[in-house]
Design a protein around this motif. Structure first.
Motif, PDB file in Angstrom:
ATOM      1  N   ILE A 180     -43.042  32.715   7.016  1.00 58.16           N
ATOM      2  CA  ILE A 180     -42.832  31.897   5.703  1.00 58.16           C
ATOM      3  C   ILE A 180     -42.989  30.122   6.077  1.00 58.16           C
ATOM      4  CG2 ILE A 180     -41.023  30.901   4.415  1.00 58.16           C
ATOM      5  CD1 ILE A 180     -39.884  33.633   4.244  1.00 58.16           C
ATOM      6  N   SER A 181     -42.385  30.013   7.299  1.00 59.34           N
ATOM      7  CA  SER A 181     -42.430  28.545   7.761  1.00 59.34           C
ATOM      8  C   SER A 181     -43.094  28.485   9.421  1.00 59.34           C
ATOM      9  CB  SER A 181     -41.147  27.855   7.684  1.00 59.34           C
ATOM     10  OG  SER A 181     -40.325  28.436   8.598  1.00 59.34           O
ATOM     11  N   GLU A 182     -43.487  27.246   9.618  1.00 64.92           N
ATOM     12  CA  GLU A 182     -43.756  26.855  10.803  1.00 64.92           C
ATOM     13  C   GLU A 182     -42.805  26.901  11.978  1.00 64.92           C
ATOM     14  OE1 GLU A 182     -46.717  26.189  12.015  1.00 64.92           O
ATOM     15  OE2 GLU A 182     -47.833  25.406  10.151  1.00 64.92           O
ATOM     16  N   GLN A 183     -41.302  27.258  11.605  1.00 63.79           N
ATOM     17  CA  GLN A 183     -40.326  27.390  12.502  1.00 63.79           C
ATOM     18  C   GLN A 183     -40.494  28.890  12.732  1.00 63.79           C
ATOM     19  OE1 GLN A 183     -36.324  26.661  10.940  1.00 63.79           O
ATOM     20  NE2 GLN A 183     -35.856  25.608  12.663  1.00 63.79           N
ATOM     21  N   ASP A 184     -40.846  29.756  11.638  1.00 66.14           N
ATOM     22  CA  ASP A 184     -40.649  31.191  12.078  1.00 66.14           C
ATOM     23  C   ASP A 184     -41.973  31.601  12.823  1.00 66.14           C
ATOM     24  OD1 ASP A 184     -38.649  31.985  10.088  1.00 66.14           O
ATOM     25  OD2 ASP A 184     -39.960  31.276   8.387  1.00 66.14           O
ATOM     26  N   SER A 185     -42.829  30.810  12.653  1.00 71.63           N
ATOM     27  CA  SER A 185     -44.004  31.078  13.325  1.00 71.63           C
ATOM     28  C   SER A 185     -43.763  30.829  14.910  1.00 71.63           C
ATOM     29  CB  SER A 185     -45.291  30.330  12.942  1.00 71.63           C
ATOM     30  OG  SER A 185     -46.510  30.420  13.690  1.00 71.63           O
ATOM     31  N   ALA A 186     -43.177  29.587  15.292  1.00 73.49           N
ATOM     32  CA  ALA A 186     -42.931  29.409  16.570  1.00 73.49           C
ATOM     33  C   ALA A 186     -41.893  30.451  17.177  1.00 73.49           C
ATOM     34  CB  ALA A 186     -42.399  27.979  16.707  1.00 73.49           C
ATOM     35  N   ARG A 187     -40.934  30.989  16.405  1.00 72.63           N
ATOM     36  CA  ARG A 187     -40.122  31.865  17.133  1.00 72.63           C
ATOM     37  C   ARG A 187     -40.637  33.134  17.210  1.00 72.63           C
ATOM     38  NH1 ARG A 187     -35.193  30.078  12.770  1.00 72.63           N
ATOM     39  NH2 ARG A 187     -34.433  28.334  13.849  1.00 72.63           N
ATOM     40  N   PHE A 188     -41.486  33.739  16.537  1.00 73.86           N
ATOM     41  CA  PHE A 188     -42.231  34.755  16.447  1.00 73.86           C
ATOM     42  C   PHE A 188     -43.296  34.796  17.689  1.00 73.86           C
ATOM     43  CE2 PHE A 188     -41.171  36.128  12.075  1.00 73.86           C
ATOM     44  CZ  PHE A 188     -40.938  37.571  12.346  1.00 73.86           C
ATOM     45  N   ARG A 189     -43.976  33.717  17.900  1.00 68.88           N
ATOM     46  CA  ARG A 189     -44.921  33.462  19.054  1.00 68.88           C
ATOM     47  C   ARG A 189     -44.039  33.292  20.229  1.00 68.88           C
ATOM     48  NH1 ARG A 189     -49.916  32.409  17.602  1.00 68.88           N
ATOM     49  NH2 ARG A 189     -50.371  31.734  15.620  1.00 68.88           N
ATOM     50  N   GLN A 190     -43.049  33.043  20.394  1.00 59.78           N
ATOM     51  CA  GLN A 190     -42.149  33.013  21.713  1.00 59.78           C
ATOM     52  C   GLN A 190     -41.728  34.210  22.028  1.00 59.78           C
ATOM     53  OE1 GLN A 190     -39.072  29.553  22.139  1.00 59.78           O
ATOM     54  NE2 GLN A 190     -40.007  28.644  20.100  1.00 59.78           N
ATOM     55  N   LEU A 191     -41.650  35.101  20.963  1.00 58.98           N
ATOM     56  CA  LEU A 191     -41.103  36.593  21.270  1.00 58.98           C
ATOM     57  C   LEU A 191     -42.425  37.344  21.570  1.00 58.98           C
ATOM     58  CD1 LEU A 191     -38.513  37.243  18.422  1.00 58.98           C
ATOM     59  CD2 LEU A 191     -38.055  36.903  20.789  1.00 58.98           C
ATOM     60  N   GLY A 192     -43.584  36.789  21.778  1.00 62.84           N
ATOM     61  CA  GLY A 192     -44.795  37.409  21.962  1.00 62.84           C
ATOM     62  C   GLY A 192     -45.649  38.127  20.783  1.00 62.84           C
ATOM     63  N   ALA A 193     -45.642  37.658  19.763  1.00 59.62           N
ATOM     64  CA  ALA A 193     -46.224  38.012  18.663  1.00 59.62           C
ATOM     65  C   ALA A 193     -47.714  37.193  18.957  1.00 59.62           C
ATOM     66  CB  ALA A 193     -45.461  37.647  17.247  1.00 59.62           C
ATOM     67  N   GLU A 194     -48.418  37.954  18.210  1.00 61.03           N
ATOM     68  CA  GLU A 194     -50.178  37.432  18.244  1.00 61.03           C
ATOM     69  C   GLU A 194     -50.496  37.601  16.509  1.00 61.03           C
ATOM     70  OE1 GLU A 194     -51.950  39.985  20.917  1.00 61.03           O
ATOM     71  OE2 GLU A 194     -51.210  39.330  22.738  1.00 61.03           O
ATOM     72  N   GLN A 195     -51.616  36.667  16.169  1.00 58.66           N
ATOM     73  CA  GLN A 195     -52.096  37.057  14.975  1.00 58.66           C
ATOM     74  C   GLN A 195     -51.119  36.462  13.917  1.00 58.66           C
ATOM     75  OE1 GLN A 195     -55.297  37.694  14.626  1.00 58.66           O
ATOM     76  NE2 GLN A 195     -55.478  38.238  16.915  1.00 58.66           N
ATOM     77  N   VAL A 196     -50.224  35.263  14.256  1.00 51.95           N
ATOM     78  CA  VAL A 196     -49.353  35.058  13.510  1.00 51.95           C
ATOM     79  C   VAL A 196     -49.888  33.920  12.738  1.00 51.95           C
ATOM     80  CG1 VAL A 196     -46.968  33.971  13.259  1.00 51.95           C
ATOM     81  CG2 VAL A 196     -47.533  35.429  15.016  1.00 51.95           C
TER      82      VAL A 196
END
Length: 425
Positions: free
Chosen positions: A183-199
Protein backbone atom coordinates in the motif's frame (compact mmCIF):
# COMPACT_ATOMS: atom_id res chain seq x y z
CA UNK A 1 14.02 -26.36 12.09
CA UNK A 2 10.99 -24.14 12.65
CA UNK A 3 9.29 -24.98 9.29
CA UNK A 4 9.78 -28.71 9.95
CA UNK A 5 8.26 -28.44 13.42
CA UNK A 6 5.36 -26.37 12.05
CA UNK A 7 4.54 -29.00 9.40
CA UNK A 8 4.82 -31.82 11.94
CA UNK A 9 2.32 -30.11 14.23
CA UNK A 10 0.00 -29.56 11.28
CA UNK A 11 0.19 -33.19 10.25
CA UNK A 12 -0.65 -34.37 13.76
CA UNK A 13 -3.52 -31.89 14.03
CA UNK A 14 -4.96 -33.11 10.74
CA UNK A 15 -4.93 -36.71 11.94
CA UNK A 16 -6.71 -35.70 15.13
CA UNK A 17 -9.35 -33.64 13.32
CA UNK A 18 -10.01 -36.39 10.82
CA UNK A 19 -10.56 -38.83 13.67
CA UNK A 20 -13.05 -36.61 15.47
CA UNK A 21 -14.72 -35.26 12.32
CA UNK A 22 -18.01 -37.15 12.82
CA UNK A 23 -18.27 -35.90 16.40
CA UNK A 24 -17.50 -32.28 15.46
CA UNK A 25 -20.06 -32.39 12.68
CA UNK A 26 -22.88 -32.99 15.15
CA UNK A 27 -21.61 -31.27 18.31
CA UNK A 28 -19.99 -28.01 17.12
CA UNK A 29 -22.46 -25.97 15.03
CA UNK A 30 -20.80 -23.89 12.33
CA UNK A 31 -17.40 -25.60 12.58
CA UNK A 32 -17.75 -26.87 9.01
CA UNK A 33 -14.79 -29.17 9.32
CA UNK A 34 -15.10 -30.45 5.75
CA UNK A 35 -14.02 -27.08 4.37
CA UNK A 36 -11.35 -26.65 7.03
CA UNK A 37 -9.85 -29.93 5.83
CA UNK A 38 -9.87 -28.77 2.21
CA UNK A 39 -12.87 -30.80 1.10
CA UNK A 40 -14.75 -28.53 -1.29
CA UNK A 41 -16.15 -30.95 -3.86
CA UNK A 42 -15.27 -28.52 -6.63
CA UNK A 43 -16.33 -29.17 -10.19
CA UNK A 44 -15.32 -26.13 -12.19
CA UNK A 45 -16.26 -26.58 -15.83
CA UNK A 46 -14.11 -23.64 -16.86
CA UNK A 47 -12.89 -22.30 -20.15
CA UNK A 48 -10.62 -19.64 -18.63
CA UNK A 49 -8.13 -19.34 -15.77
CA UNK A 50 -9.13 -19.93 -12.15
CA UNK A 51 -7.85 -17.40 -9.63
CA UNK A 52 -7.86 -18.32 -5.93
CA UNK A 53 -8.12 -15.18 -3.77
CA UNK A 54 -7.60 -15.53 -0.04
CA UNK A 55 -9.01 -12.80 2.24
CA UNK A 56 -8.77 -13.01 6.02
CA UNK A 57 -12.12 -11.50 6.91
CA UNK A 58 -14.64 -8.78 6.08
CA UNK A 59 -12.10 -5.99 5.54
CA UNK A 60 -10.10 -7.97 3.02
CA UNK A 61 -13.31 -9.09 1.28
CA UNK A 62 -13.89 -5.44 0.39
CA UNK A 63 -10.52 -5.38 -1.34
CA UNK A 64 -11.29 -8.70 -3.05
CA UNK A 65 -14.46 -7.23 -4.54
CA UNK A 66 -12.52 -4.35 -6.11
CA UNK A 67 -9.78 -6.67 -7.41
CA UNK A 68 -12.25 -9.14 -8.95
CA UNK A 69 -14.06 -6.31 -10.74
CA UNK A 70 -10.75 -5.13 -12.23
CA UNK A 71 -9.70 -8.66 -13.20
CA UNK A 72 -13.02 -9.35 -14.90
CA UNK A 73 -12.47 -6.31 -17.08
CA UNK A 74 -9.07 -7.61 -18.16
CA UNK A 75 -9.91 -11.33 -18.25
CA UNK A 76 -13.65 -11.82 -18.92
CA UNK A 77 -13.22 -15.61 -19.05
CA UNK A 78 -11.72 -15.83 -15.53
CA UNK A 79 -13.19 -17.83 -12.65
CA UNK A 80 -12.74 -17.04 -8.96
CA UNK A 81 -12.47 -19.11 -5.80
CA UNK A 82 -12.49 -16.91 -2.67
CA UNK A 83 -11.59 -18.15 0.80
CA UNK A 84 -11.71 -16.44 4.19
CA UNK A 85 -10.56 -17.41 7.66
CA UNK A 86 -13.82 -16.32 9.32
CA UNK A 87 -17.44 -17.23 8.72
CA UNK A 88 -18.34 -13.53 8.83
CA UNK A 89 -15.90 -12.90 6.01
CA UNK A 90 -17.24 -15.78 3.96
CA UNK A 91 -20.84 -14.64 4.46
CA UNK A 92 -19.87 -11.09 3.44
CA UNK A 93 -18.14 -12.44 0.33
CA UNK A 94 -21.20 -14.47 -0.65
CA UNK A 95 -23.39 -11.42 -0.19
CA UNK A 96 -21.20 -8.98 -2.14
CA UNK A 97 -19.72 -11.12 -4.88
CA UNK A 98 -21.81 -12.18 -7.87
CA UNK A 99 -22.32 -15.70 -9.10
CA UNK A 100 -20.51 -17.83 -10.09
CA UNK A 101 -17.76 -16.73 -7.66
CA UNK A 102 -17.31 -19.55 -5.15
CA UNK A 103 -16.80 -18.36 -1.55
CA UNK A 104 -15.71 -20.83 1.15
CA UNK A 105 -13.76 -21.10 4.38
CA UNK A 106 -10.02 -21.50 3.94
CA UNK A 107 -8.39 -24.85 4.71
CA UNK A 108 -6.43 -25.03 7.93
CA UNK A 109 -2.71 -24.64 7.33
CA UNK A 110 -1.95 -28.37 7.50
CA UNK A 111 -0.18 -30.28 4.71
CA UNK A 112 -2.94 -32.82 4.03
CA UNK A 113 -5.72 -30.21 4.05
CA UNK A 114 -3.83 -27.82 1.78
CA UNK A 115 -2.86 -30.53 -0.71
CA UNK A 116 -6.42 -31.78 -0.94
CA UNK A 117 -7.72 -28.23 -1.47
CA UNK A 118 -5.20 -27.63 -4.25
CA UNK A 119 -6.16 -30.90 -5.97
CA UNK A 120 -9.84 -30.01 -5.85
CA UNK A 121 -9.63 -26.32 -6.76
CA UNK A 122 -6.71 -26.56 -9.23
CA UNK A 123 -5.97 -22.80 -9.29
CA UNK A 124 -3.85 -21.19 -11.99
CA UNK A 125 -2.70 -18.50 -9.58
CA UNK A 126 -3.05 -17.87 -5.85
CA UNK A 127 -3.59 -14.33 -4.54
CA UNK A 128 -3.13 -13.51 -0.87
CA UNK A 129 -4.59 -10.17 0.25
CA UNK A 130 -2.89 -7.91 2.80
CA UNK A 131 -0.70 -10.03 5.11
CA UNK A 132 -2.21 -13.49 5.37
CA UNK A 133 1.00 -15.52 5.49
CA UNK A 134 0.39 -19.25 5.87
CA UNK A 135 3.67 -21.20 5.63
CA UNK A 136 2.24 -24.57 4.62
CA UNK A 137 -0.04 -23.10 1.96
CA UNK A 138 2.82 -21.13 0.42
CA UNK A 139 5.14 -24.13 0.48
CA UNK A 140 2.61 -26.48 -1.14
CA UNK A 141 1.67 -23.91 -3.77
CA UNK A 142 5.33 -23.39 -4.63
CA UNK A 143 5.95 -27.12 -4.94
CA UNK A 144 2.88 -27.45 -7.16
CA UNK A 145 4.25 -24.82 -9.52
CA UNK A 146 1.38 -22.39 -8.87
CA UNK A 147 2.44 -18.73 -8.82
CA UNK A 148 1.54 -16.85 -5.62
CA UNK A 149 1.11 -13.11 -5.27
CA UNK A 150 0.75 -10.95 -2.18
CA UNK A 151 -1.45 -7.98 -3.07
CA UNK A 152 -2.56 -4.92 -1.12
CA UNK A 153 0.14 -5.77 1.39
CA UNK A 154 0.47 -3.85 4.60
CA UNK A 155 2.69 -4.32 7.63
CA UNK A 156 2.17 -2.42 10.86
CA UNK A 157 5.11 -1.47 13.06
CA UNK A 158 3.91 -3.96 15.66
CA UNK A 159 3.77 -6.85 13.18
CA UNK A 160 7.11 -5.81 11.70
CA UNK A 161 8.83 -5.99 15.09
CA UNK A 162 7.32 -9.42 15.71
CA UNK A 163 8.34 -10.80 12.32
CA UNK A 164 11.90 -9.51 12.73
CA UNK A 165 12.37 -12.06 15.49
CA UNK A 166 12.26 -14.75 12.75
CA UNK A 167 14.43 -13.25 9.99
CA UNK A 168 15.39 -16.42 8.12
CA UNK A 169 11.93 -17.93 8.34
CA UNK A 170 10.25 -14.75 7.09
CA UNK A 171 12.71 -14.25 4.23
CA UNK A 172 12.09 -17.80 3.01
CA UNK A 173 8.33 -17.31 3.30
CA UNK A 174 8.22 -14.00 1.43
CA UNK A 175 10.47 -15.23 -1.39
CA UNK A 176 7.78 -17.73 -2.34
CA UNK A 177 5.75 -14.84 -3.77
CA UNK A 178 6.48 -14.06 -7.40
CA UNK A 179 5.29 -10.49 -6.80
CA UNK A 180 4.39 -8.37 -3.79
CA UNK A 181 2.28 -5.24 -4.06
CA UNK A 182 2.08 -3.00 -0.99
CA UNK A 183 0.00 0.00 0.00
CA UNK A 184 2.70 2.52 0.97
CA UNK A 185 6.43 3.20 0.81
CA UNK A 186 6.60 2.47 4.53
CA UNK A 187 5.14 -0.98 3.93
CA UNK A 188 7.64 -1.53 1.12
CA UNK A 189 10.59 -0.69 3.36
CA UNK A 190 9.40 -3.08 6.06
CA UNK A 191 8.81 -5.96 3.67
CA UNK A 192 12.24 -5.47 2.09
CA UNK A 193 13.92 -5.48 5.50
CA UNK A 194 12.30 -8.87 6.11
CA UNK A 195 13.86 -10.22 2.93
CA UNK A 196 11.05 -9.74 0.40
CA UNK A 197 11.90 -9.30 -3.27
CA UNK A 198 9.88 -7.97 -6.21
CA UNK A 199 8.10 -5.40 -4.01
CA UNK A 200 6.24 -2.48 -5.56
CA UNK A 201 3.95 0.22 -4.16
CA UNK A 202 0.51 0.19 -5.79
CA UNK A 203 -1.80 1.90 -3.28
CA UNK A 204 -4.85 0.49 -1.52
CA UNK A 205 -7.47 -1.46 -3.46
CA UNK A 206 -10.24 -0.47 -1.08
CA UNK A 207 -9.73 3.25 -1.69
CA UNK A 208 -9.18 3.23 -5.43
CA UNK A 209 -11.74 5.94 -6.21
CA UNK A 210 -12.00 7.46 -9.68
CA UNK A 211 -10.53 10.92 -10.11
CA UNK A 212 -13.05 13.72 -9.68
CA UNK A 213 -13.17 17.50 -10.07
CA UNK A 214 -13.07 18.74 -6.49
CA UNK A 215 -13.49 22.37 -7.49
CA UNK A 216 -16.60 21.70 -9.57
CA UNK A 217 -18.20 19.68 -6.78
CA UNK A 218 -17.47 22.43 -4.26
CA UNK A 219 -19.07 25.01 -6.56
CA UNK A 220 -22.17 22.83 -6.93
CA UNK A 221 -22.86 22.86 -3.19
CA UNK A 222 -21.89 26.51 -2.85
CA UNK A 223 -24.66 27.34 -5.30
CA UNK A 224 -27.07 25.20 -3.30
CA UNK A 225 -26.22 26.40 0.21
CA UNK A 226 -24.77 29.88 -0.48
CA UNK A 227 -22.39 29.99 2.50
CA UNK A 228 -21.75 33.73 1.95
CA UNK A 229 -18.20 33.64 3.24
CA UNK A 230 -18.95 31.42 6.24
CA UNK A 231 -16.52 28.65 7.15
CA UNK A 232 -18.07 25.24 6.64
CA UNK A 233 -17.90 22.46 9.23
CA UNK A 234 -19.29 19.09 8.09
CA UNK A 235 -19.98 16.23 10.48
CA UNK A 236 -20.68 13.09 8.48
CA UNK A 237 -22.11 9.70 9.47
CA UNK A 238 -22.74 10.76 13.06
CA UNK A 239 -24.08 8.14 15.44
CA UNK A 240 -26.22 8.16 18.59
CA UNK A 241 -24.53 10.15 21.36
CA UNK A 242 -22.10 11.84 19.00
CA UNK A 243 -24.08 15.02 18.31
CA UNK A 244 -24.11 15.79 22.05
CA UNK A 245 -20.31 15.62 22.05
CA UNK A 246 -20.14 17.83 18.97
CA UNK A 247 -22.35 20.62 20.34
CA UNK A 248 -19.61 22.28 22.46
CA UNK A 249 -17.18 21.81 19.55
CA UNK A 250 -19.51 23.73 17.27
CA UNK A 251 -20.14 26.44 19.89
CA UNK A 252 -16.39 27.03 20.21
CA UNK A 253 -15.91 27.25 16.44
CA UNK A 254 -18.85 29.62 16.07
CA UNK A 255 -17.41 31.87 18.77
CA UNK A 256 -13.94 31.85 17.22
CA UNK A 257 -15.33 32.70 13.77
CA UNK A 258 -17.61 35.45 15.12
CA UNK A 259 -20.65 33.43 14.16
CA UNK A 260 -19.50 32.93 10.57
CA UNK A 261 -19.80 29.14 10.62
CA UNK A 262 -22.12 26.87 8.65
CA UNK A 263 -22.54 23.55 10.45
CA UNK A 264 -23.73 20.61 8.35
CA UNK A 265 -24.69 17.37 10.10
CA UNK A 266 -25.34 14.12 8.25
CA UNK A 267 -26.59 11.40 10.63
CA UNK A 268 -25.57 7.92 9.56
CA UNK A 269 -29.17 6.73 9.75
CA UNK A 270 -31.94 8.95 8.40
CA UNK A 271 -34.43 7.67 10.98
CA UNK A 272 -32.47 9.74 13.52
CA UNK A 273 -33.21 13.08 11.80
CA UNK A 274 -36.04 13.99 14.19
CA UNK A 275 -33.93 12.92 17.18
CA UNK A 276 -31.03 15.17 16.13
CA UNK A 277 -33.35 18.06 15.35
CA UNK A 278 -34.91 17.80 18.81
CA UNK A 279 -31.46 17.74 20.39
CA UNK A 280 -30.51 20.94 18.57
CA UNK A 281 -33.75 22.65 19.51
CA UNK A 282 -33.25 21.77 23.18
CA UNK A 283 -29.83 23.40 22.91
CA UNK A 284 -31.47 26.54 21.52
CA UNK A 285 -30.26 25.97 17.96
CA UNK A 286 -32.42 26.17 14.82
CA UNK A 287 -31.73 24.08 11.75
CA UNK A 288 -33.01 23.37 8.27
CA UNK A 289 -33.11 20.13 6.33
CA UNK A 290 -30.98 19.94 3.19
CA UNK A 291 -34.11 19.17 1.18
CA UNK A 292 -35.71 22.36 2.52
CA UNK A 293 -32.62 24.36 1.58
CA UNK A 294 -32.82 22.99 -1.96
CA UNK A 295 -36.48 24.02 -2.25
CA UNK A 296 -36.55 27.31 -0.29
CA UNK A 297 -32.94 28.40 0.12
CA UNK A 298 -30.79 28.14 3.22
CA UNK A 299 -32.05 30.34 6.06
CA UNK A 300 -30.25 28.79 9.03
CA UNK A 301 -26.62 28.17 9.85
CA UNK A 302 -27.20 24.52 10.76
CA UNK A 303 -28.23 22.07 8.05
CA UNK A 304 -29.32 18.46 8.54
CA UNK A 305 -28.68 16.16 5.60
CA UNK A 306 -31.87 14.15 5.07
CA UNK A 307 -31.09 12.35 1.80
CA UNK A 308 -29.20 9.15 1.05
CA UNK A 309 -26.02 9.21 -1.00
CA UNK A 310 -25.42 12.96 -0.61
CA UNK A 311 -22.68 12.97 2.00
CA UNK A 312 -19.89 11.42 -0.08
CA UNK A 313 -20.00 14.40 -2.49
CA UNK A 314 -20.98 17.01 0.09
CA UNK A 315 -17.64 16.55 1.84
CA UNK A 316 -16.12 18.56 -1.03
CA UNK A 317 -17.69 21.69 0.46
CA UNK A 318 -16.21 21.36 3.92
CA UNK A 319 -13.43 23.63 5.08
CA UNK A 320 -13.08 21.11 7.90
CA UNK A 321 -14.70 17.69 8.07
CA UNK A 322 -15.37 15.29 10.91
CA UNK A 323 -16.10 11.63 10.16
CA UNK A 324 -18.46 10.10 12.70
CA UNK A 325 -18.82 6.78 14.42
CA UNK A 326 -15.42 7.57 15.90
CA UNK A 327 -16.07 9.72 18.97
CA UNK A 328 -18.42 6.97 20.15
CA UNK A 329 -17.39 3.34 19.91
CA UNK A 330 -18.91 2.43 16.55
CA UNK A 331 -15.75 1.54 14.63
CA UNK A 332 -15.56 4.70 12.51
CA UNK A 333 -16.57 5.34 8.91
CA UNK A 334 -14.82 5.90 5.60
CA UNK A 335 -12.49 8.85 6.15
CA UNK A 336 -11.20 8.56 2.58
CA UNK A 337 -14.40 10.20 1.31
CA UNK A 338 -13.32 13.74 2.33
CA UNK A 339 -9.76 12.95 1.21
CA UNK A 340 -11.06 12.21 -2.28
CA UNK A 341 -12.10 15.87 -2.52
CA UNK A 342 -8.71 17.06 -1.19
CA UNK A 343 -10.25 18.23 2.08
CA UNK A 344 -8.93 17.78 5.64
CA UNK A 345 -10.57 15.11 7.77
CA UNK A 346 -10.65 14.72 11.54
CA UNK A 347 -11.87 11.69 13.46
CA UNK A 348 -12.03 10.26 16.95
CA UNK A 349 -10.26 7.37 18.69
CA UNK A 350 -12.63 4.57 17.64
CA UNK A 351 -11.52 3.60 14.14
CA UNK A 352 -11.22 -0.17 14.41
CA UNK A 353 -13.27 -0.79 11.24
CA UNK A 354 -11.13 1.64 9.22
CA UNK A 355 -7.76 1.36 10.92
CA UNK A 356 -5.98 0.95 7.60
CA UNK A 357 -7.51 4.19 6.31
CA UNK A 358 -6.60 5.96 9.55
CA UNK A 359 -2.98 4.89 9.15
CA UNK A 360 -2.95 6.10 5.54
CA UNK A 361 -4.42 9.51 6.40
CA UNK A 362 -2.22 10.12 9.43
CA UNK A 363 1.00 9.02 7.74
CA UNK A 364 0.21 11.25 4.74
CA UNK A 365 -0.63 14.26 6.92
CA UNK A 366 -4.11 14.48 5.36
CA UNK A 367 -6.00 14.61 8.66
CA UNK A 368 -5.93 14.31 12.42
CA UNK A 369 -7.12 11.85 15.05
CA UNK A 370 -8.48 13.19 18.34
CA UNK A 371 -8.62 11.38 21.66
CA UNK A 372 -11.85 13.12 22.64
CA UNK A 373 -14.16 16.01 21.75
CA UNK A 374 -11.90 18.60 23.45
CA UNK A 375 -8.92 17.59 21.36
CA UNK A 376 -11.12 17.51 18.26
CA UNK A 377 -12.08 21.13 18.92
CA UNK A 378 -8.40 22.07 19.20
CA UNK A 379 -7.58 20.40 15.89
CA UNK A 380 -10.50 21.96 14.03
CA UNK A 381 -9.71 25.38 15.48
CA UNK A 382 -6.12 25.11 14.30
CA UNK A 383 -7.21 24.17 10.79
CA UNK A 384 -9.65 27.07 10.58
CA UNK A 385 -7.20 29.68 11.88
CA UNK A 386 -3.88 28.54 10.45
CA UNK A 387 -4.19 28.98 6.68
CA UNK A 388 -0.79 27.45 6.04
CA UNK A 389 -1.69 24.32 8.02
CA UNK A 390 -5.02 24.11 6.20
CA UNK A 391 -3.36 24.34 2.79
CA UNK A 392 -0.71 21.78 3.70
CA UNK A 393 -3.40 19.35 4.87
CA UNK A 394 -5.47 19.87 1.70
CA UNK A 395 -2.40 19.28 -0.48
CA UNK A 396 -1.55 16.13 1.49
CA UNK A 397 -5.11 14.86 0.97
CA UNK A 398 -4.81 15.53 -2.76
CA UNK A 399 -1.55 13.56 -2.97
CA UNK A 400 -3.01 10.69 -0.95
CA UNK A 401 -6.12 10.48 -3.15
CA UNK A 402 -3.96 10.46 -6.29
CA UNK A 403 -1.77 7.68 -4.88
CA UNK A 404 -4.77 5.36 -4.56
CA UNK A 405 -6.07 5.92 -8.08
CA UNK A 406 -5.35 3.04 -10.42
CA UNK A 407 -4.42 0.69 -7.59
CA UNK A 408 -6.87 -1.98 -8.73
CA UNK A 409 -5.67 -1.77 -12.32
CA UNK A 410 -2.00 -2.01 -11.32
CA UNK A 411 -2.58 -5.02 -9.07
CA UNK A 412 -4.80 -6.76 -11.62
CA UNK A 413 -1.97 -6.37 -14.13
CA UNK A 414 0.35 -8.30 -11.82
CA UNK A 415 -2.09 -11.22 -11.83
CA UNK A 416 -2.49 -10.93 -15.59
CA UNK A 417 1.28 -11.12 -16.06
CA UNK A 418 1.53 -14.37 -14.09
CA UNK A 419 -1.30 -15.94 -16.07
CA UNK A 420 0.34 -14.89 -19.33
CA UNK A 421 3.60 -16.47 -18.20
CA UNK A 422 1.71 -19.74 -17.64
CA UNK A 423 -0.04 -19.43 -20.99
CA UNK A 424 -3.48 -19.34 -19.36
CA UNK A 425 -4.60 -16.13 -21.11
Amino acid sequence: MLPVLYRAIGTAAHALLSAVLPVLHFTVPGWETEQRLGRYQCDFARAGPLIWIHAASVGEVQAACVLIAALREQIPSSYFFVTTMTRQGRDAARLRLPQPVRCELAPLDMPQAVRRALREVRPDVYVCLETELWPTMLREISQAGIPALLLNGRLSERSFRRYRLLPGFMAELLKRFSAISVISEQDSARFRQLGAEQVQVCGNLKYDLPAADAGAMREKYQRLLKPDGKRIFICGSTRTGEEELLLPVCRRLRQETAGKLLWIIAPRHLNRIDEVRSLLQEAGLDCKLLSECAAQGRRKDIVLVDSLGELADLYALGDVNFCGGSLVNKGGHNIMEPVRWHRPVCFGPFMQDYQDAAELVLSAGAGFQARDANELAEQLSALLHDERLHQQTCQAAERLAAAQQGSAQRQAELVMRELQTKGRV
